[in-house]
Design an enzyme around this catalytic site. Structure first.
Site, PDB file in Angstrom:
ATOM      1  N   ASP A 117      -7.288  -1.806   3.746  1.00 28.41           N
ATOM      2  CA  ASP A 117      -6.357  -2.913   3.496  1.00 28.41           C
ATOM      3  C   ASP A 117      -6.776  -4.191   4.215  1.00 28.41           C
ATOM      4  O   ASP A 117      -6.142  -5.236   4.021  1.00 28.41           O
ATOM      5  CB  ASP A 117      -4.936  -2.527   3.950  1.00 28.41           C
ATOM      6  CG  ASP A 117      -4.354  -1.397   3.121  1.00 28.41           C
ATOM      7  OD1 ASP A 117      -4.632  -1.370   1.912  1.00 28.41           O
ATOM      8  OD2 ASP A 117      -3.642  -0.548   3.684  1.00 28.41           O
TER       9      ASP A 117
ATOM     10  N   ASP B 186      -1.574  -0.679   6.052  1.00 26.49           N
ATOM     11  CA  ASP B 186      -1.912  -0.238   7.404  1.00 26.49           C
ATOM     12  C   ASP B 186      -3.263   0.450   7.500  1.00 26.49           C
ATOM     13  O   ASP B 186      -3.635   0.922   8.562  1.00 26.49           O
ATOM     14  CB  ASP B 186      -0.834   0.710   7.941  1.00 26.49           C
ATOM     15  CG  ASP B 186      -0.880   2.083   7.277  1.00 26.49           C
ATOM     16  OD1 ASP B 186      -1.435   2.177   6.166  1.00 26.49           O
ATOM     17  OD2 ASP B 186      -0.373   3.048   7.868  1.00 26.49           O
TER      18      ASP B 186
ATOM     19  N   ASP C 233       0.870  -1.166   0.000  1.00 26.13           N
ATOM     20  CA  ASP C 233       0.000   0.000   0.000  1.00 26.13           C
ATOM     21  C   ASP C 233       0.914   1.226   0.000  1.00 26.13           C
ATOM     22  O   ASP C 233       2.120   1.101   0.234  1.00 26.13           O
ATOM     23  CB  ASP C 233      -0.892  -0.022   1.239  1.00 26.13           C
ATOM     24  CG  ASP C 233      -1.804   1.187   1.323  1.00 26.13           C
ATOM     25  OD1 ASP C 233      -2.384   1.558   0.281  1.00 26.13           O
ATOM     26  OD2 ASP C 233      -1.911   1.776   2.412  1.00 26.13           O
TER      27      ASP C 233
END
Length: 359
Positions: A228, A224, A21
């Site tokens: 996600d 995080d 991410d």
């Protein structure tokens, strides 16, 4: 490094693809608002709008929301803070926050407002591909932009080197983010990631993960954020940072207790070394037993010698495994760079650096 799933250590050794991410992983968690723009046709008091934006942002744990909440709270003070009545708050993963608000000084009727990306807020996307957050009034036929927040986000100094180190080991690296495609592409260029996708919803990330797994790849996910959660749960191995949202931590196999992205790379190397040592010990045990047990049964090996050999074999296995507690040379990743950064000069973790969560 907190190990939440011991099976993840074994799975990590076979990983051949790592998906990152963007926000809070490849980039630093600390976003900041550098400027705020109010359209000329918006006559509402600026402090009142900042108070509304801060109130909405506090309903989300996303780093962007935290930045808006901190800025709005510091700039608006108490101006208009108690005027807004907010209910029916809904956070859309990868988009923003939407709510019904009431303010008698602004309108006698309740209003639907949105705080999030330009696409989510129904506003035109910036031509310069800068990162921003938009506060808008959602009307029946169109949206009216009330405020635009310009954000600043720094890429971690070690991100490019971690990605390069993974690629040198033959690991495929991808970047999936819910932010706008131009912003994601800019970070991908800085970190030398060839495969990067923006405007990804949680479902988009999960579908891409399943595509990779259908190709036979073993995927590790590093994220995080709230959006996600599904992809962290669906990956073979998953990492979350210690200051990530609780949902991301609960879905991950490993929690990085700090801000060091290179711990992801070092964990992968350490897991591979661990599995190699395990295979060595199993091979030695099998060969020893295959040779010595028949000799002891046939009487060709005295009891004292068999006992001594068994003790020596166990000692050898323990000493071989103890090599994992020594410096595994993981900092060599920095030596392969023409300009090694200071972050990689920290002592690398050993097996003792991994804590396990009680079962």
């Amino acid at each position: 490094m907190l190990v939440r799933n011991l099976q993840g250590l074994e799975s990590l050794a076979s990983v051949d693809t790592v998906v990152f991410d963007k926000t809070g992983t490849l980039t630093r968690d600390g976003l900041s608002v550098v400027d705020v723009h109010q359209p000329a046709d918006v006559t509402l008091e600026r402090g009142r709008l900042l108070a509304l934006a801060a109130a909405l942002a506090r309903h989300s744990l996303h780093p962007v929301s935290r930045a808006v909440a901190a800025y709005g709270g510091s700039q608006s003070g108490t101006a208009g803070a108690d005027e807004w009545l907010i209910d029916e708050v809904q956070e859309v993963s990868g988009g923003g926050v939407m709510a019904r608000v009431r303010n008698a000084a602004v309108s006698p009727e309740p209003m639907t407002v949105k705080l999030g990306s330009a696409l989510f807020a129904g506003a035109p996307v910036r031509a310069d591909a800068g990162q921003e957050v938009v506060l808008s009034l959602a009307a029946a036929d169109q949206s009216q932009v009330w405020l635009r927040f310009d954000l600043s986000e720094d890429v971690r100094t070690e991100s490019a080197e971690v990605v390069a180190a993974l690629m040198r080991e033959g690991i495929h690296v991808e970047l999936l983010s819910g932010d706008s495609a131009p912003v994601v592409q800019r970070v991908a260029q800085q970190t030398h990631i060839a495969e990067a996708r923006g405007n990804c919803s949680p479902q988009d990330k999960l579908e891409r993960l399943k595509e990779l797994q259908a190709q036979g790849r073993h995927v590790a996910m590093v994220g995080d954020g709230l959006n996600d959660g599904p992809v962290l749960a669906g990956a073979h191995v998953s990492f979350a940072f210690g200051r990530s949202v609780p949902l991301a931590q609960s879905r991950s196999d490993f929690v990085v207790m700090g801000e060091r992205l290179e711990l992801v790379w070092q964990s992968l190397l350490l897991s591979r070394r661990t599995m190699r040592v395990v295979r060595q010990n199993l091979l030695w045990s099998a060969l020893y037993n295959a040779l010595c047990v028949p000799l002891a049964i046939a009487g060709y090996m005295p009891a004292w010698l068999a006992g001594l050999g068994m003790a020596a074999s166990s000692l050898l296995v323990v000493l071989n495994a103890a090599r994992l507690a020594r410096d595994p040379g993981l900092s060599a990743v920095a030596a392969q760079q023409s300009q090694p950064p200071s972050n990689f000069n920290r002592p690398p973790p050993t097996a003792a650096a991994f804590a396990t969560e009680p079962l």
